[in-house]
Write an enzyme that holds these catalytic residues in place. Structure first.
Site, PDB file in Angstrom:
ATOM      1  N   ASP A  77      -9.878  -4.285  -5.131  1.00  0.00           N
ATOM      2  CA  ASP A  77      -9.157  -3.174  -4.515  1.00  0.00           C
ATOM      3  C   ASP A  77      -9.379  -1.893  -5.305  1.00  0.00           C
ATOM      4  OD1 ASP A  77      -7.385  -1.512  -3.195  1.00  0.00           O
ATOM      5  OD2 ASP A  77      -5.581  -2.614  -3.791  1.00  0.00           O
ATOM      6  N   SER A  93       0.830  -1.198   0.000  1.00  0.00           N
ATOM      7  CA  SER A  93       0.000   0.000   0.000  1.00  0.00           C
ATOM      8  C   SER A  93       0.875   1.263   0.000  1.00  0.00           C
ATOM      9  CB  SER A  93      -0.963  -0.023   1.189  1.00  0.00           C
ATOM     10  OG  SER A  93      -1.964   0.953   1.047  1.00  0.00           O
ATOM     11  N   HIS A 103      -8.213  -4.813  -0.828  1.00  0.00           N
ATOM     12  CA  HIS A 103      -6.960  -4.128  -0.530  1.00  0.00           C
ATOM     13  C   HIS A 103      -6.348  -4.658   0.769  1.00  0.00           C
ATOM     14  CE1 HIS A 103      -3.978  -0.978  -0.604  1.00  0.00           C
ATOM     15  NE2 HIS A 103      -4.272  -0.675   0.636  1.00  0.00           N
TER      16      HIS A 103
END
Length: 324
Positions: free
Chosen positions: A267, A165, A297
């Site tokens: 995601d 991320s 995600h």
């Protein structure tokens, strides 16, 4: 007449209850991790903390598989630097979910893992985190032949930089800043691993438009992270967040080495990750894109023991073991 009473500060931005920005500009930050996972530290991996930046009091956590000294002398291990996610606002090497992921990677690859803390927004907006990530690589370079664990166990010719991320975004910036040859010999960065990296732009992608409001990473939450983390007044087309925006420098001349990009079907960041991999391929970079069906995600760090997370570990191991 008594003076008018001042209203108490109120919350203007809230990140999962862990970080709150108040109306008077102060930040309220909880010391407790918000993504607990079962304790999986069975002693097969040893770990310790080290300070890499005394000015900002920043630390990293080193991991290595626990083996007999005789075996250690005969086999050097690759090194994987890991930057945690959290929208540039949350997270730490000490959080159980990130700790578990690093235990898994160290044992399964096997490898020396350096899990790096960096300054977080909104107290420290980007590029502070990028500068800290770079400082951790330079610390690794300076300690690579004097720190006992690194000197005994690390294969300095097989170094990888990774993150999930927001940490995947930092990994990209380390690729741009250091490339495959940006550290002093004998260190060689062999590749970069971006797990569901945080990229975007002012024009929403299809995966953003498709993301429901109750998703783990919703558009509202992603926008909040950007408001808190990007430089004041910046849009999502700032080069920090959009590598291909009009003001972003060209990546054509960057010597990336090899790159692994992992995205998840459900995601919000899926299409930005796909586009990142496709654009690098157009420039002739060695890029592998892997997509996980039906996953959301950050699935790897939310449930490090799922079958999909097992596959992430297998894919990373193959990438690390692959000859260049």
């Amino acid at each position: 007449m008594s003076p008018p009473s001042l209203s108490p500060p109120y919350v203007v931005e809230d990140c999962r209850g862990a970080v709150q920005l108040l109306s008077d500009g102060t930040v309220r930050r909880s010391p407790d991790p918000i993504f607990p996972v079962p304790d999986s530290d069975d002693g097969r991996v040893e770990w310790r903390d080290a300070q890499y930046d005394p000015v900002h009091d920043l630390h990293l956590r080193l991991y290595r598989p626990r083996v007999e000294e005789k075996e250690r002398e005969n086999k050097k291990l690759p090194v994987l630097l890991y930057f945690h996610g959290g929208g540039f606002c949350l997270g730490s090497r000490t959080w159980p979910n990130f700790h578990t992921c690093c235990l898994r990677l160290s044992l399964s690859l096997p490898a020396i893992i350096l899990s790096v803390d960096y300054r977080l927004a909104p107290e420290h907006r980007l590029p502070a985190g990028i500068d800290d990530a770079a400082a951790s690589l330079l610390w690794f370079q300076s300690q690579s032949q004097s720190d006992p664990w690194l000197a005994q166990s690390a294969d300095l010719g097989r170094v990888f930089v990774s993150g999930d991320s927001g940490g995947g975004n930092l990994t990209h910036h380390m690729a741009v800043r250091f490339g495959s040859a940006g550290l002093a010999p004998p260190i060689r960065i062999r590749g970069f691993i971006l797990l569901m990296p945080a990229f975007g732009g002012t024009i929403p992608t299809q995966s953003e438009l498709e993301t429901p409001p109750d998703a783990f990473l919703s558009r509202e939450m992603a926008d909040r992270y950007c408001r808190l983390a990007l430089p004041l007044g910046a849009t999502k087309d700032h080069p920090i967040f959009n590598p291909f925006a009009p003001e972003s420098p060209s990546l054509a001349a960057v010597e990336f080495g090899k790159v692994l990009v992992v995205v998840a079907e459900k995601d919000l960041l899926r299409d930005a990750g796909r586009n990142y991999a496709a654009r690098l391929k157009e420039m002739g970079k060695k890029v592998e894109l892997v997509e996980f069906d039906k996953e959301q995600h950050a699935f790897f760090v939310l449930d490090p023991w799922s079958e999909s997370s097992n596959e992430v570990v297998r894919i990373v191991k193959r990438f690390v073991d692959e000859e260049v």
